[in-house]
Scaffold this active site. Structure first.
Site, PDB file in Angstrom:
ATOM      1  N   GLU A 172       0.836  -1.212   0.000  1.00 51.22           N
ATOM      2  CA  GLU A 172       0.000   0.000   0.000  1.00 51.22           C
ATOM      3  C   GLU A 172       0.866   1.254   0.000  1.00 51.22           C
ATOM      4  OE1 GLU A 172      -2.637  -0.650  -1.082  1.00 51.22           O
ATOM      5  OE2 GLU A 172      -4.242  -0.764   0.377  1.00 51.22           O
ATOM      6  N   THR A 203      -5.294   7.153  -5.184  1.00 50.48           N
ATOM      7  CA  THR A 203      -5.440   7.304  -3.731  1.00 50.48           C
ATOM      8  C   THR A 203      -4.544   8.428  -3.212  1.00 50.48           C
ATOM      9  OG1 THR A 203      -6.056   4.997  -3.487  1.00 50.48           O
ATOM     10  CG2 THR A 203      -5.214   6.091  -1.522  1.00 50.48           C
TER      11      THR A 203
END
Ligand code: HSE
Length: 309
Positions: free
Chosen positions: A131, A183
């Site tokens: 991530e 994101t």
């Protein structure tokens, strides 16, 4: 270099935040999902192949599946490595945990090939490295539900404290309008400070949502699916967001909002027939404004990454 053994995994999409729980709540879905084949190698290296046509980096350190495996083999330091074939079905930048699916699928598969030497929190720790590669920060609200299944509360990431929340059977409608929201960008635009009155409302909603899930209280779930901090900022990036939300609720959805950092929008419903009505509303809205989209009507996946599906 030889292949010692290999397996296939199915790594599912996830909905991070669950509207009010920015970075602390996430839910695993039955659809869509990626498939991955992972080989255990007798050499300490990580090799990534992409078989899906998405222009994702194959340098392991820049790949969301590769970086966690590099960390894992470094910790083991046992002269073994992994080769990964990723067939991506969850579109990157969809808000459905595409990067998390690669990271979680890779570490669950690798751990299985190693005889499950690592615990689930260890796997979340490795997967969060993926991530970080994808969005610049470690967050676990996609990788934890992807690995644990169901709905997870990430009470803390340093140190890791993950709590599985029991959930009633619910139907999930997702619309993915075909625009990409990174994101990292969707985090960049957020305000760094929140008003105390907004924080209080958000705390109430998070606690209400968790209690609603645990007590099977559909009204409470619906009331608690409210976000006064993140949604007002991020929803501007999503065409027809308010209309999707309003018409889904009129069609009978309990509530919903942005999936992860968007642009996908999810809605929860008690009945499958309602979830399908919600899907029709979403389809009409995006057809009218001529924006291509995908929709899914699915359920909560209580298992997470599946070995040899
Ligand atoms: N909690 C993260 C965010 C999830 O909203 O930025 C990203 O998928």
């Amino acid at each position: 270099m030889n292949i010692i053994k290999k397996i296939t995994v199915r790594s599912p999409a996830t909905v991070a935040n669950l509207v009010c729980g920015f970075d602390v709540l996430g839910m695993c879905l039955n659809a869509p999902y990626d498939t991955m084949e992972v080989h255990l190698l007798d050499e300490q290296k990580v090799i990534i192949h992409s078989t899906d046509g998405y222009p994702l980096p194959t340098d392991p350190m820049l790949n969301t599946a590769g970086a966690p495996l590099v960390e894992m083999i470094g910790e083991l330091n046992a002269g073994i490595g992994f080769e990964v074939m990723i067939n991506k079905n969850i579109k990157p930048g969809s808000g459905l945990g595409s990067s998390a699916a690669s990271a979680a699928g890779a570490v669950v598969a690798a751990n299985h090939l190693l005889g499950n030497v690592f615990s689930k929190p260890d796997l979340v720790r490795f997967a969060m490295t993926g991530e970080k590669v994808a969005s610049g920060v470690k967050h676990a609200d996609n990788v934890a539900p992807c690995i644990y299944g169901g709905v997870t509360l990430i009470r803390s990431i340093f140190p890791l404290d993950i709590v599985s929340i029991p959930v009633p059977e619910l139907f999930v409608t997702v619309v993915h309008p075909q625009i990409e929201v990174k994101t990292a960008d969707a985090r960049q635009i957020l305000r760094k400070e929140v008003l105390l009155k907004d924080a209080i409302r958000q705390w109430g909603n998070i606690a209400g949502l968790v209690a609603g899930f645990m007590q099977n209280d559909m009204e409470l779930i619906g009331r608690s699916l409210e976000d006064v901090i993140i949604e007002p900022v991020r929803s501007i990036l999503i065409p027809a967001f308010d209309e999707v939300k309003n018409r889904s609720k009129i069609a009978g959805a309990l509530g919903g909002g942005i999936s992860g950092s968007g642009p996908s929008i999810f809605m929860l419903s008690k009945e499958e027939a309602t979830a399908k009505k919600v899907e029709t509303e979403m389809q009409e809205i995006y057809t009218k404004i001529d924006l291509p989209f995908y929709t899914y009507v699915t359920t909560i996946n209580n298992e997470g990454v599946k070995i040899n599906p």
